[in-house]
Design a protein around this motif. Structure first.
Motif, PDB file in Angstrom:
ATOM      1  N   LEU A 235      56.923 -29.093 -36.510  1.00 14.68           N
ATOM      2  CA  LEU A 235      57.588 -29.118 -37.972  1.00 14.68           C
ATOM      3  C   LEU A 235      57.757 -30.668 -37.746  1.00 14.68           C
ATOM      4  O   LEU A 235      57.512 -31.315 -38.932  1.00 14.68           O
ATOM      5  CB  LEU A 235      58.708 -28.196 -37.973  1.00 14.68           C
ATOM      6  N   VAL A 236      58.348 -31.217 -36.889  1.00 16.56           N
ATOM      7  CA  VAL A 236      58.765 -32.303 -36.210  1.00 16.56           C
ATOM      8  C   VAL A 236      56.827 -33.368 -36.538  1.00 16.56           C
ATOM      9  O   VAL A 236      57.483 -34.404 -37.705  1.00 16.56           O
ATOM     10  CB  VAL A 236      59.093 -33.489 -34.885  1.00 16.56           C
ATOM     11  N   HIS A 237      56.092 -33.032 -36.314  1.00 19.21           N
ATOM     12  CA  HIS A 237      54.799 -33.846 -35.964  1.00 19.21           C
ATOM     13  C   HIS A 237      54.505 -33.201 -38.005  1.00 19.21           C
ATOM     14  O   HIS A 237      53.692 -34.260 -38.330  1.00 19.21           O
ATOM     15  CB  HIS A 237      53.820 -32.813 -35.789  1.00 19.21           C
ATOM     16  N   ALA A 238      55.018 -31.953 -39.098  1.00 16.23           N
ATOM     17  CA  ALA A 238      54.025 -32.564 -40.125  1.00 16.23           C
ATOM     18  C   ALA A 238      55.374 -33.417 -40.921  1.00 16.23           C
ATOM     19  O   ALA A 238      55.317 -33.127 -42.535  1.00 16.23           O
ATOM     20  CB  ALA A 238      54.119 -31.108 -40.461  1.00 16.23           C
ATOM     21  N   VAL A 249      55.359 -30.409 -25.400  1.00 16.39           N
ATOM     22  CA  VAL A 249      55.240 -28.945 -25.802  1.00 16.39           C
ATOM     23  C   VAL A 249      54.234 -29.360 -27.377  1.00 16.39           C
ATOM     24  O   VAL A 249      54.258 -30.232 -27.963  1.00 16.39           O
ATOM     25  CB  VAL A 249      56.265 -28.402 -26.663  1.00 16.39           C
ATOM     26  N   ARG A 250      52.938 -29.026 -27.500  1.00 15.52           N
ATOM     27  CA  ARG A 250      52.283 -29.816 -28.553  1.00 15.52           C
ATOM     28  C   ARG A 250      52.261 -28.835 -29.499  1.00 15.52           C
ATOM     29  O   ARG A 250      52.936 -27.243 -29.889  1.00 15.52           O
ATOM     30  CB  ARG A 250      50.904 -29.411 -27.747  1.00 15.52           C
ATOM     31  N   PRO A 251      51.702 -29.134 -30.353  1.00 15.75           N
ATOM     32  CA  PRO A 251      52.053 -28.064 -31.716  1.00 15.75           C
ATOM     33  C   PRO A 251      51.076 -27.271 -32.547  1.00 15.75           C
ATOM     34  O   PRO A 251      50.662 -27.672 -32.957  1.00 15.75           O
ATOM     35  CB  PRO A 251      51.813 -29.678 -32.970  1.00 15.75           C
ATOM     36  N   PRO A 260      42.300 -21.979 -28.838  1.00 15.78           N
ATOM     37  CA  PRO A 260      43.772 -22.778 -29.190  1.00 15.78           C
ATOM     38  C   PRO A 260      43.654 -23.771 -30.322  1.00 15.78           C
ATOM     39  O   PRO A 260      42.287 -24.576 -30.625  1.00 15.78           O
ATOM     40  CB  PRO A 260      43.938 -23.313 -27.429  1.00 15.78           C
ATOM     41  N   GLY A 261      44.132 -23.804 -31.220  1.00 14.49           N
ATOM     42  CA  GLY A 261      44.656 -24.764 -31.901  1.00 14.49           C
ATOM     43  C   GLY A 261      45.749 -25.796 -32.452  1.00 14.49           C
ATOM     44  O   GLY A 261      46.752 -25.523 -31.354  1.00 14.49           O
TER      45      GLY A 261
END
Length: 482
Positions: A235-238, A249-251, A260-261
């Motif tokens: 949500l932060v990345h978006a 931590v990866r989104p 993996p996506g």
């Protein structure tokens, strides 16, 4: 994937039903696998085709993506084709969509001119599809966009099932108009599928109609479990909530093929000021930009209750697919423009708390992962539809143990037991009532937990994909024996 002038094949990976053992137990999974083996023997080398009008956006495409992967994993030859149409064709079919819901939509006619547009767009699709479909194949056509293909495919020797995912319990001039337009195309179908008995219209109420309710795939990118840190990272990345990004931590999410996506794209966000903080109570509706989803009504109901029945710290997120990202929904840009215009008229203090979000749709599973994170973070999910065939966003939210407030319309009534597994807004036009229900849930964490837990149990009992597959197996056997 083959790409012809009009048809596109959507490839789906094969996945094993065994993964459901952790959810429903080995006994039910073994029953489903046994049913699939029996169907495989019956079909021999014949194909089950699914045909619809879009590979992205909306519940039909999502269900096909999941269901067909499990059918393929069970050894059954199934394929998915998407027809192509031009803008006039999709304006006609969107008008039909509204009519079957008892609504006028843009008020345009459904006469002989529209019939010529409809048939002309399907003509080349039919020619190309008949080159692939062989006698004895099963063809499942989805929704009004494909109804005009029934007769030609039946004449080619296929067993044709028309699946209508929409409808309305009542009859009025609009429903009569819509069914009068479609009725000439449906006579040759071997079976019809609807989500509710009340949706079956007179042209289909002759013993050929069966009821199959939709389902969700709990392992898809839309519904798979995500840690709180991953939800926050996505949500932060978006750009949907305020940072910072959690450390290390990866989104990320898991794609349907097990790879993996990663959420790489951001959403297009319209807001006044800052994004919501992580701890702010968040009201969320996620749906297409469709007038029947009434995003504007949700916004007005939130505004009426803001600072009164709703806490002044509450945030409202209205999220839908990118308005240019869904091929068969030509109304999206128009509806979003109306919502945006209404947002600009809100009082400044309210406008600061309302966020309009267009989610990226280039990568279907990335889009699904963002929706998943947003639903899991929401304090309460709203689905204030004016009409609703079923409402998969309701089921998705219930699976995630979110309290849901939804209109008392259509298939939502089959999903939510009012007061037990969610709350129903008995009059979708009651904006003050929506504000009161939101205030009741936002102000009571114990109520949030109670409703959320009961909601997940309800989905476990009735709305998982294994049940859906068994229903279709029985339908196909019935059609094949007719």
């Amino acid at each position: 994937m083959f790409l012809s002038m009009h048809l596109t094949e959507v490839r789906v990976p094969a996945r094993s039903l065994r993964r459901f053992e952790s959810v429903i137990g080995a006994s039910l999974v073994n029953e489903a696998l046994g049913a699939a083996e029996a169907l495989q023997r019956r079909l021999g080398g014949r194909v089950i085709w699914n045909v619809n009008s879009t590979a992205v956006g909306g519940g039909v495409a999502e269900m096909l993506q999941s269901l067909l992967s499990y059918v393929r994993g069970a050894g059954i030859n199934t394929r998915w084709l998407v027809i192509r149409g031009d803008e006039p064709f999709f304006r006609v079919t969107k008008r039909l969509h509204h009519a079957l819901h008892g609504a006028a939509g843009d008020g345009s006619p459904l006469g002989e001119g529209e019939r010529r547009i409809y048939e002309a767009a399907l003509r080349t699709n039919i020619v190309e599809l008949r080159a692939f479909v062989e006698p004895g194949d099963i063809v499942i056509l989805h929704d009004p966009q494909t109804a005009g293909m029934v007769k030609a495919l039946a004449e080619a020797g296929a067993r044709v099932i028309w699946r209508c995912h929409i409808g309305w319990e009542q009859r009025n001039d609009e429903t009569e108009l819509g069914w009068r337009f479609l009725a000439p195309y449906l006579g040759a179908a071997h079976a019809f599928v609807f989500s509710r008995h009340a949706y079956v219209p007179p042209p289909c109420d002759d013993g050929r109609a069966v009821i199959i309710q939709p389902s969700i795939d709990v392992f898809s990118a839309k519904n798979q479990a995500l840690s709180e840190e991953t939800v926050r990272a996505i949500l932060v990345h978006a750009g949907i909530v305020e940072g910072p990004m959690p450390e290390a931590v990866r989104p990320g999410f898991v794609r349907s093929d097990g790879a993996p996506g990663r959420v790489a794209r951001s959403a297009d966000v319209i807001r006044l000021g800052r994004a919501p903080t992580w701890g702010a109570p968040m009201v969320v509706q996620i749906s297409r930009w469709d007038p029947l989803k009434d995003m504007e009504g949700v916004m007005r109901g939130f505004a009426e209750g803001f600072g009164h029945t709703l806490p002044a710290t509450a945030e409202l997120v209205l999220a839908g697919p990118n308005v240019h990202g869904v091929a068969d929904d030509v109304e999206g840009p128009e509806v979003f423009s109306r919502v945006l215009a209404a947002w600009r008229l809100l009082p400044h203090a309210v406008r600061q708390r309302v966020h309009l979000i267009n989610l990226p749709t280039v990568d279907v599973e990335e889009n699904a992962a963002i929706v998943n994170a947003l639903q899991r973070h929401a304090t309460v999910i709203v689905q204030k539809s004016l009409r609703e065939g079923f409402g998969l966003t309701v089921t998705e939210a219930m699976w995630k143990e979110r309290p849901v407030i939804a209109s008392d319309v259509g298939g939502i009534r089959d999903q939510i037991e009012d007061g037990k597994s969610g709350l129903l807004l008995h009059d979708p036009a009651d904006l003050a009532g929506l504000g009161r229900l939101l205030g009741r849930v936002l102000g009571d964490p114990a109520e949030q937990r109670r409703l959320g837990q009961a909601a997940r149990e309800r989905v476990m009992e009735r709305f998982l994909g294994v049940r859906h597959l068994l229903d279709y197996k029985m339908l196909i056997e019935r059609c094949d024996a007719a």
